[in-house]
Design an enzyme around this catalytic site. Structure first.
Site, PDB file in Angstrom:
ATOM      1  N   CYS A 188       0.803  -1.227   0.000  1.00 33.94           N
ATOM      2  CA  CYS A 188       0.000   0.000   0.000  1.00 33.94           C
ATOM      3  C   CYS A 188       0.833   1.274   0.000  1.00 33.94           C
ATOM      4  O   CYS A 188       0.285   2.366  -0.184  1.00 33.94           O
ATOM      5  CB  CYS A 188      -0.943  -0.010   1.193  1.00 33.94           C
ATOM      6  SG  CYS A 188      -1.816  -1.579   1.392  1.00 33.94           S
TER       7      CYS A 188
ATOM      8  N   HIS B   9      -9.799   1.439  -0.586  1.00 33.01           N
ATOM      9  CA  HIS B   9      -8.341   1.287  -0.555  1.00 33.01           C
ATOM     10  C   HIS B   9      -7.886   0.838  -1.936  1.00 33.01           C
ATOM     11  O   HIS B   9      -8.173  -0.275  -2.362  1.00 33.01           O
ATOM     12  CB  HIS B   9      -7.944   0.260   0.501  1.00 33.01           C
ATOM     13  CG  HIS B   9      -6.481   0.266   0.814  1.00 33.01           C
ATOM     14  ND1 HIS B   9      -5.543   0.843  -0.004  1.00 33.01           N
ATOM     15  CD2 HIS B   9      -5.787  -0.241   1.869  1.00 33.01           C
ATOM     16  CE1 HIS B   9      -4.352   0.697   0.524  1.00 33.01           C
ATOM     17  NE2 HIS B   9      -4.475   0.053   1.669  1.00 33.01           N
TER      18      HIS B   9
ATOM     19  N   HIS C 260      -3.432   7.520   6.343  1.00 36.26           N
ATOM     20  CA  HIS C 260      -3.581   6.243   5.638  1.00 36.26           C
ATOM     21  C   HIS C 260      -4.985   5.709   5.880  1.00 36.26           C
ATOM     22  O   HIS C 260      -5.659   5.280   4.941  1.00 36.26           O
ATOM     23  CB  HIS C 260      -2.516   5.266   6.117  1.00 36.26           C
ATOM     24  CG  HIS C 260      -2.477   3.983   5.353  1.00 36.26           C
ATOM     25  ND1 HIS C 260      -2.372   3.938   3.976  1.00 36.26           N
ATOM     26  CD2 HIS C 260      -2.537   2.681   5.773  1.00 36.26           C
ATOM     27  CE1 HIS C 260      -2.353   2.671   3.572  1.00 36.26           C
ATOM     28  NE2 HIS C 260      -2.470   1.898   4.639  1.00 36.26           N
TER      29      HIS C 260
END
Length: 398
Positions: free
Chosen positions: A161, A327, A293
């Site tokens: 990520c 995401h 995040h």
């Protein structure tokens, strides 16, 4: 060393097919997380996703000819990069120069075509598969290089990520070390059964729109996106050239605590934010806003909160835009870097969605309403599996 400036941006996600459309959704608190229309998976009807609102066939309209090995991941990247190149007004001649670098990121790559490749491999008379060459995470970068005839350094990042945040960082270092005059940086990922099944096995997919930093958060929603930024040294651009922001600092760390979690005391997130401040020459109280995040998983939101409390005497305003896009994995760092750039360029912040009650241990509350606000420095966090954590700091261009 001269300042590193953002001179072009391109973006496609579940909340818009352009940068302007994304900003409109952010200012109106419009989420793109809903039932998917194009994804083919047993979970399509069971879970919400941040799916781009265009079919693969429509995205392929940018291609002069149909090529079966070109994946949805590639096409999403093509869409975003074309907008960034047009926005920066880069000519074909400039793209062909050895001084133009392309640093991209992807975690899904061609895994969106796993079923096709599996069928070819198990055909009664195997004859090879056109999908084999497009299966790696670097295939989308090579596709972009070939499509746009990019002549400089080309590289691909796959650090989960944090992938495209690291691509941005690497591109900045190329500029600082005189290895490129401009760097095209970003990332792309598409929804794929392979990754959906993997995240489902980790039991961190939510059956409802995600709720970052909420005590009742249930997990993340997977999304897809492509996002690219054009970075150039200040001394190489014309006085009349458009500039969105300055890439002021960056930091990367790895706490190596667990394959998919960060440590309770948040060493990785804390250290990368601290390093970003150091490279930027800033103090913690210089940061006006954090694009967190904020995955809405049990581990991330608590440990990211712990890290912010460790670093800041007073935690700045923060929010998670994953409540809009889901995401987007390897693209997330670049997507959220562009949102941070928009924060600065338009002097505004976008709220977290679906928040109600803070985490009891930390008590932090994200921004919950759109605001016009004076911003000088914005931090963008991207934390990956294996503890690979990265932070970027963008500054208002003055």
């Amino acid at each position: 060393m001269g300042r590193i400036l953002v001179t072009g941006v391109g973006l496609i996600s579940s909340i818009g097919n352009t940068v302007a459309a994304n900003r409109k959704s952010l200012t109106e608190a419009h989420s793109g997380i809903e039932k998917a229309s194009f994804l083919q998976s047993r979970y399509t009807s069971l879970l919400p996703f941040g799916e781009i609102k265009q079919s693969t066939e429509v995205l392929a309209g940018l291609m002069p000819i149909t090529q079966p090995q070109v994946t949805r991941t590639d096409l999403i990247a093509l869409h975003a990069l074309k907008e960034a190149i047009d926005d920066a007004q880069l000519s074909e001649q400039e793209l062909r120069k050895h001084s133009t670098a392309l640093i991209s990121a992807s975690t899904v790559g061609g895994m969106c075509l796993t079923d096709h490749m599996y069928a070819d491999a198990n055909a009664p008379v195997p004859t090879g598969s056109p999908y084999l060459s497009s299966y790696s995470n670097s295939a989308s970068t090579l596709f972009l290089q070939s499509f746009f005839n990019i002549g400089g350094i080309v590289n691909t990042f796959n650090t989960a990520c944090s992938s495209s945040a690291n691509a941005i960082m690497y591109g900045a270092r190329l500029l600082q070390n005189g290895l490129a005059e401009r760097a095209i940086v970003g990332g792309t990922d598409s929804l794929a059964k392979f990754t959906i099944n993997g995240f489902n096995a980790l039991m961190i997919l939510s059956d409802a729109p995600c709720r970052p930093f909420d005590v009742a958060r249930k997990g993340l929603n997977l999304g897809e996106a492509g996002a690219f930024i054009i970075l150039e040294k200040e001394e190489n651009i014309a006085p009349s050239q458009k500039v969105y922001a300055e890439l002021k600092g960056y930091g990367n760390s790895n706490d190596a605590y667990h394959p998919s979690s960060t440590s309770e005391n948040a060493d990785g997130p804390f250290l990368c934010m601290q390093e970003a401040l150091q490279t930027a020459g800033l103090q913690p109280d210089d940061i006006d806003f954090i694009n967190a995040h904020g995955t809405a998983t049990e581990n991330n939101d608590e440990t990211e909160s712990v890290a912010m409390l460790r670093l800041f005497d007073k935690v700045p305003a923060f929010a998670s835009t994953k409540s809009y896009t889901g995401h987007t994995l390897g693209a997330a760092g670049a997507v959220e870097a562009i949102y941070s750039i928009l924060n600065l360029h338009h002097q505004e912040i976008y709220p977290s969605l679906n928040f109600e009650t803070p985490i009891e241990k930390t008590g932090l509350i994200p921004v919950q309403a759109y605001e016009k606000r004076s911003l000088h420095y914005v931090m963008s966090n991207s934390f990956g599996f294996g503890g690979n954590c990265s932070s970027l700091i963008f500054g208002q261009y003055r």
